[in-house]
Design a protein around this motif. Structure first.
Motif, PDB file in Angstrom:
ATOM      1  N   ILE A  46       0.838  -1.203   0.000  1.00 46.00           N
ATOM      2  CA  ILE A  46       0.000   0.000   0.000  1.00 46.00           C
ATOM      3  C   ILE A  46       0.872   1.252   0.000  1.00 46.00           C
ATOM      4  O   ILE A  46       0.607   2.206  -0.742  1.00 46.00           O
ATOM      5  CB  ILE A  46      -0.954  -0.009   1.214  1.00 46.00           C
ATOM      6  N   VAL A  47       1.917   1.239   0.812  1.00 40.96           N
ATOM      7  CA  VAL A  47       2.808   2.400   0.898  1.00 40.96           C
ATOM      8  C   VAL A  47       3.564   2.591  -0.414  1.00 40.96           C
ATOM      9  O   VAL A  47       3.734   3.718  -0.882  1.00 40.96           O
ATOM     10  CB  VAL A  47       3.772   2.267   2.100  1.00 40.96           C
ATOM     11  N   ALA A  48       4.010   1.499  -1.031  1.00 41.91           N
ATOM     12  CA  ALA A  48       4.726   1.600  -2.303  1.00 41.91           C
ATOM     13  C   ALA A  48       3.829   2.184  -3.391  1.00 41.91           C
ATOM     14  O   ALA A  48       4.258   3.045  -4.174  1.00 41.91           O
ATOM     15  CB  ALA A  48       5.266   0.240  -2.722  1.00 41.91           C
ATOM     16  N   VAL A  76      12.522  11.597 -11.173  1.00 44.78           N
ATOM     17  CA  VAL A  76      11.183  11.416 -10.600  1.00 44.78           C
ATOM     18  C   VAL A  76      10.471  10.227 -11.234  1.00 44.78           C
ATOM     19  O   VAL A  76       9.807   9.450 -10.542  1.00 44.78           O
ATOM     20  CB  VAL A  76      10.344  12.703 -10.756  1.00 44.78           C
ATOM     21  N   TRP A  77      10.609  10.053 -12.540  1.00 46.18           N
ATOM     22  CA  TRP A  77       9.959   8.921 -13.219  1.00 46.18           C
ATOM     23  C   TRP A  77      10.536   7.596 -12.716  1.00 46.18           C
ATOM     24  O   TRP A  77       9.799   6.627 -12.529  1.00 46.18           O
ATOM     25  CB  TRP A  77      10.128   9.022 -14.733  1.00 46.18           C
ATOM     26  N   ILE A  78      11.850   7.570 -12.488  1.00 42.73           N
ATOM     27  CA  ILE A  78      12.505   6.357 -11.987  1.00 42.73           C
ATOM     28  C   ILE A  78      11.970   6.009 -10.598  1.00 42.73           C
ATOM     29  O   ILE A  78      11.666   4.850 -10.310  1.00 42.73           O
ATOM     30  CB  ILE A  78      14.038   6.563 -11.899  1.00 42.73           C
ATOM     31  N   GLY A  79      11.856   6.991  -9.730  1.00 40.33           N
ATOM     32  CA  GLY A  79      11.339   6.759  -8.387  1.00 40.33           C
ATOM     33  C   GLY A  79       9.910   6.260  -8.403  1.00 40.33           C
ATOM     34  O   GLY A  79       9.547   5.351  -7.650  1.00 40.33           O
ATOM     35  N   SER A  80       9.103   6.847  -9.273  1.00 37.50           N
ATOM     36  CA  SER A  80       7.708   6.421  -9.388  1.00 37.50           C
ATOM     37  C   SER A  80       7.633   4.976  -9.892  1.00 37.50           C
ATOM     38  O   SER A  80       6.924   4.142  -9.317  1.00 37.50           O
ATOM     39  CB  SER A  80       6.950   7.355 -10.330  1.00 37.50           C
ATOM     40  N   GLY A  81       8.379   4.692 -10.939  1.00 37.29           N
ATOM     41  CA  GLY A  81       8.389   3.331 -11.485  1.00 37.29           C
ATOM     42  C   GLY A  81       8.910   2.315 -10.478  1.00 37.29           C
ATOM     43  O   GLY A  81       8.374   1.206 -10.360  1.00 37.29           O
ATOM     44  N   ALA A  82       9.956   2.680  -9.741  1.00 40.02           N
ATOM     45  CA  ALA A  82      10.522   1.781  -8.731  1.00 40.02           C
ATOM     46  C   ALA A  82       9.505   1.500  -7.624  1.00 40.02           C
ATOM     47  O   ALA A  82       9.417   0.372  -7.126  1.00 40.02           O
ATOM     48  CB  ALA A  82      11.790   2.379  -8.148  1.00 40.02           C
ATOM     49  N   ALA A  87       5.759  -2.578  -5.359  1.00 47.32           N
ATOM     50  CA  ALA A  87       4.402  -3.005  -4.983  1.00 47.32           C
ATOM     51  C   ALA A  87       4.021  -4.344  -5.608  1.00 47.32           C
ATOM     52  O   ALA A  87       3.103  -5.001  -5.123  1.00 47.32           O
ATOM     53  CB  ALA A  87       3.392  -1.928  -5.389  1.00 47.32           C
ATOM     54  N   THR A  88       4.724  -4.776  -6.650  1.00 48.84           N
ATOM     55  CA  THR A  88       4.385  -6.046  -7.300  1.00 48.84           C
ATOM     56  C   THR A  88       5.039  -7.257  -6.643  1.00 48.84           C
ATOM     57  O   THR A  88       4.720  -8.381  -6.999  1.00 48.84           O
ATOM     58  CB  THR A  88       4.806  -6.027  -8.790  1.00 48.84           C
ATOM     59  N   GLN A  89       5.945  -7.031  -5.699  1.00 47.44           N
ATOM     60  CA  GLN A  89       6.648  -8.141  -5.058  1.00 47.44           C
ATOM     61  C   GLN A  89       5.696  -8.956  -4.192  1.00 47.44           C
ATOM     62  O   GLN A  89       4.788  -8.421  -3.575  1.00 47.44           O
ATOM     63  CB  GLN A  89       7.805  -7.609  -4.203  1.00 47.44           C
ATOM     64  N   ARG A  90       5.934 -10.263  -4.150  1.00 48.42           N
ATOM     65  CA  ARG A  90       5.085 -11.138  -3.343  1.00 48.42           C
ATOM     66  C   ARG A  90       5.473 -11.123  -1.871  1.00 48.42           C
ATOM     67  O   ARG A  90       4.624 -11.184  -1.001  1.00 48.42           O
ATOM     68  CB  ARG A  90       5.148 -12.565  -3.872  1.00 48.42           C
TER      69      ARG A  90
END
Length: 105
Positions: A46-48, A76-82, A87-90
Motif C-alpha cells: 500500500i505504501v509503495a 522522478v519517473w525512476i522513483g515512481s516506477g521503482a 508493490a508487485t513483489q510477493r
C-alpha cells in the motif's frame, strides 16, 4: 520552508494560489510518513503504491510547469516506477510485514 513553498507554488501554478502553502505542508508530511513506513516495511504494498502515485503526480506537475527535462534531472519517473515495481513483489524480506506475518502464524 519558504523556499520550498515558493517552489511548490511554481510547480503547482495551475492550482489556485491559496492552495500553495497547504500543498507544501501536505507534501512534506506525506513524504515523511511514507518514507518512514517504507523503511520500516509496514504495509509495504500500500505504501509503495502511495509513493508511486505521489511521485507520479509530482512528475506530471513538473512536466506541465517546468518541462520534461526537470523530471529527468531529479529522476522522478525512476522513483515512481521503482515504487510501483516494489508493490508487485510477493514477499518483502526484512520488513515489519514479514515479522508480523510470522508472529500471526
Amino acid at each position: 520552508m519558504d523556499a520550498f513553498i515558493a517552489y511548490t507554488g511554481q510547480i503547482t501554478s495551475f492550482l489556485p494560489t491559496v492552495m500553495t502553502k497547504l500543498n507544501a505542508y501536505f507534501a512534506t508530511a506525506t513524504e515523511i510518513i511514507l518514507g518512514i513506513l517504507i523503511i520500516l516495511g509496514f504495509k509495504t504494498r500500500i505504501v509503495a503504491i502511495s509513493c508511486g502515485i505521489l511521485l507520479l503526480i509530482f512528475a506530471l506537475s513538473m512536466t506541465v510547469t517546468l518541462g520534461i527535462k526537470s523530471t529527468f534531472d531529479y529522476s522522478v519517473w525512476i522513483g515512481s516506477g521503482a515504487s510501483f515495481l516494489l508493490a508487485t513483489q510477493r514477499k518483502f524480506f526484512f520488513s515489519l510485514d514479514e515479522v508480523l506475518k510470522k508472529r500471526n502464524k
